[in-house]
Design an enzyme around this catalytic site. Structure first.
Site, PDB file in Angstrom:
ATOM      1  N   LYS A  42       0.822  -1.194   0.000  1.00 52.99           N
ATOM      2  CA  LYS A  42       0.000   0.000   0.000  1.00 52.99           C
ATOM      3  C   LYS A  42       0.862   1.252   0.000  1.00 52.99           C
ATOM      4  CE  LYS A  42      -2.774  -2.620   3.209  1.00 52.99           C
ATOM      5  NZ  LYS A  42      -3.045  -2.729   4.660  1.00 52.99           N
ATOM      6  N   GLY A  43       2.146   1.079   0.304  1.00 48.42           N
ATOM      7  CA  GLY A  43       3.012   2.241   0.555  1.00 48.42           C
ATOM      8  C   GLY A  43       3.123   3.239  -0.573  1.00 48.42           C
ATOM      9  N   GLU A  98       7.424   2.401  -6.431  1.00 48.36           N
ATOM     10  CA  GLU A  98       7.589   1.833  -5.095  1.00 48.36           C
ATOM     11  C   GLU A  98       7.878   2.951  -4.092  1.00 48.36           C
ATOM     12  OE1 GLU A  98       7.035  -0.198  -2.927  1.00 48.36           O
ATOM     13  OE2 GLU A  98       8.453  -1.870  -2.847  1.00 48.36           O
ATOM     14  N   ASP A  99       7.517   2.727  -2.849  1.00 47.70           N
ATOM     15  CA  ASP A  99       7.723   3.777  -1.848  1.00 47.70           C
ATOM     16  C   ASP A  99       9.186   3.920  -1.445  1.00 47.70           C
ATOM     17  OD1 ASP A  99       7.722   1.309  -0.544  1.00 47.70           O
ATOM     18  OD2 ASP A  99       6.318   1.889   1.031  1.00 47.70           O
ATOM     19  N   ASP A 102      15.115  -0.427   0.527  1.00 45.78           N
ATOM     20  CA  ASP A 102      15.920  -0.511   1.732  1.00 45.78           C
ATOM     21  C   ASP A 102      17.035  -1.539   1.460  1.00 45.78           C
ATOM     22  OD1 ASP A 102      16.616  -0.336   4.451  1.00 45.78           O
ATOM     23  OD2 ASP A 102      15.020  -1.642   5.122  1.00 45.78           O
ATOM     24  N   LYS A 130      17.166   4.168   0.601  1.00 38.99           N
ATOM     25  CA  LYS A 130      17.999   4.054   1.812  1.00 38.99           C
ATOM     26  C   LYS A 130      19.242   3.263   1.413  1.00 38.99           C
ATOM     27  CE  LYS A 130      15.027   3.280   5.583  1.00 38.99           C
ATOM     28  NZ  LYS A 130      14.561   2.334   6.620  1.00 38.99           N
ATOM     29  N   PHE A 151      14.198   4.653  10.254  1.00 37.65           N
ATOM     30  CA  PHE A 151      12.882   4.122   9.907  1.00 37.65           C
ATOM     31  C   PHE A 151      11.927   5.300   9.746  1.00 37.65           C
ATOM     32  CE2 PHE A 151       8.695   2.319  10.439  1.00 37.65           C
ATOM     33  CZ  PHE A 151       8.780   1.233   9.587  1.00 37.65           C
ATOM     34  N   VAL A 152      11.357   5.447   8.553  1.00 38.12           N
ATOM     35  CA  VAL A 152      10.536   6.623   8.260  1.00 38.12           C
ATOM     36  C   VAL A 152       9.069   6.250   8.043  1.00 38.12           C
ATOM     37  CG1 VAL A 152      12.424   7.989   7.308  1.00 38.12           C
ATOM     38  CG2 VAL A 152      11.137   6.472   5.795  1.00 38.12           C
ATOM     39  N   ASP A 158       4.093   3.329   6.391  1.00 36.39           N
ATOM     40  CA  ASP A 158       3.432   3.083   7.672  1.00 36.39           C
ATOM     41  C   ASP A 158       4.375   2.560   8.729  1.00 36.39           C
ATOM     42  OD1 ASP A 158       3.750   0.419   6.512  1.00 36.39           O
ATOM     43  OD2 ASP A 158       2.429  -0.255   8.123  1.00 36.39           O
ATOM     44  N   ARG A 164       0.346   6.576   7.534  1.00 33.73           N
ATOM     45  CA  ARG A 164       0.410   6.717   6.076  1.00 33.73           C
ATOM     46  C   ARG A 164      -0.115   8.080   5.637  1.00 33.73           C
ATOM     47  NH1 ARG A 164       1.418   1.547   3.948  1.00 33.73           N
ATOM     48  NH2 ARG A 164       0.475  -0.173   5.062  1.00 33.73           N
TER      49      ARG A 164
HETATM   50  P1  IMP Z   1      13.563  -3.974   1.269  1.00 32.66           P
HETATM   51  O1  IMP Z   1      13.074  -5.279   0.732  1.00 32.66           O
HETATM   52  O2  IMP Z   1      14.451  -4.152   2.464  1.00 32.66           O
HETATM   53  O3  IMP Z   1      14.206  -3.091   0.228  1.00 32.66           O
HETATM   54  O4  IMP Z   1      12.326  -3.235   1.878  1.00 32.66           O
HETATM   55  C1  IMP Z   1      11.354  -2.644   1.124  1.00 32.66           C
HETATM   56  C2  IMP Z   1      10.042  -2.552   1.877  1.00 32.66           C
HETATM   57  O5  IMP Z   1      10.234  -2.494   3.302  1.00 32.66           O
HETATM   58  C3  IMP Z   1       9.333  -1.278   1.494  1.00 32.66           C
HETATM   59  O6  IMP Z   1       8.490  -1.481   0.386  1.00 32.66           O
HETATM   60  C4  IMP Z   1       8.585  -0.927   2.763  1.00 32.66           C
HETATM   61  O7  IMP Z   1       7.338  -1.570   2.763  1.00 32.66           O
HETATM   62  C5  IMP Z   1       9.423  -1.493   3.875  1.00 32.66           C
HETATM   63  N1  IMP Z   1      10.304  -0.461   4.486  1.00 32.66           N
HETATM   64  C6  IMP Z   1      11.654  -0.389   4.421  1.00 32.66           C
HETATM   65  N2  IMP Z   1      12.118   0.671   5.099  1.00 32.66           N
HETATM   66  C7  IMP Z   1      11.032   1.309   5.587  1.00 32.66           C
HETATM   67  C8  IMP Z   1      10.854   2.503   6.381  1.00 32.66           C
HETATM   68  O8  IMP Z   1      11.806   3.219   6.765  1.00 32.66           O
HETATM   69  N3  IMP Z   1       9.563   2.813   6.700  1.00 32.66           N
HETATM   70  C9  IMP Z   1       8.495   2.083   6.304  1.00 32.66           C
HETATM   71  N4  IMP Z   1       8.610   0.981   5.554  1.00 32.66           N
HETATM   72  C10 IMP Z   1       9.871   0.584   5.209  1.00 32.66           C
END
Ligand code: IMP
Length: 183
Positions: A42-43, A98-99, A102, A130, A151-152, A158, A164
């Site tokens: 949903k992000g 994508e939001d 990470d 990030k 963490f944002v 969310d 959100r």
């Molecule tokens: P990744 O697989 O580690 O790159 O993480 C991606 C997903 O983790 C994103 O689509 C978010 O849903 C969640 N996520 C990662 N960092 C944050 C954050 O700082 N705040 C909120 N959601 C996050």
């Protein structure tokens, strides 16, 4: 809700300006084509809706919902599709919206999954990067902002399904994370 925020990392005005610029860049890059924007629920919903309005070309929209088997603020990279696309993307110019990226595990999964459906092209547009936390290298074609390892929440992102609706990107007070279950 605002009392829970310790710091604003990216203001509403900065987001609006950057999303406009991304919209112009994407419109120029895809001129004469009609991309399908795939919003990751949903992000990415707020980002997608603003980005879409900033486009000056024809574009369609589809959604995927995924759940990453992570606990708390860590993702595991094991991804499950909760809702798949409504339409095939073979031969289409696909732009994933994508939001945040990470570790890179989620976007890597999405890229592999969507590439196997034979789109004409496949690119990524992400609001937040990030980069310090990256575990696998991924090429991001459009990036809104690079942010530090915090963490944002807000503008679609969310914490335990809350925040959100904040219009900016912010960091929560540590006691809020503790009190709400210390995800
Ligand atoms: P990744 O697989 O580690 O790159 O993480 C991606 C997903 O983790 C994103 O689509 C978010 O849903 C969640 N996520 C990662 N960092 C944050 C954050 O700082 N705040 C909120 N959601 C996050």
């Amino acid at each position: 809700m605002l009392d829970d925020v310790q710091e604003v990392l990216v203001s509403e005005q900065h987001i609006a300006r950057r999303v406009q610029a991304l919209g112009q860049q994407i419109s120029a890059d895809y001129r004469g084509r009609e991309p399908v924007l795939i919003g990751i629920l949903k992000g990415a919903v707020l980002f997608l809706s603003d980005l879409l309005r900033a486009l000056t070309i024809h574009a369609s929209v589809d959604f995927m919902a995924i759940s990453s088997y992570g606990t708390g603020t860590q993702s595991s990279g094991v991804v499950r599709i909760l809702k798949d696309l409504d339409h095939p993307i073979a031969g289409r110019d696909v732009l994933i919206v994508e939001d945040i990226v990470d570790t890179g595990l989620t976007i890597r999964y999405l890229l592999d999954n969507l590439r196997s459906r034979r789109p004409a092209s496949l690119r990524v547009c992400v609001l937040l990067d990030k980069r310090e936390r990256r575990q696998i290298p991924v090429e991001l074609d459009y990036v809104g902002f690079e942010i530090p390892d915090r963490f944002v929440v807000g503008y679609g992102l969310d914490y335990a399904e809350r925040y959100r609706n904040l219009p900016f990107i912010g960091v929560l007070r540590p006691e809020v994370i503790r009190d709400q279950g210390g995800r």
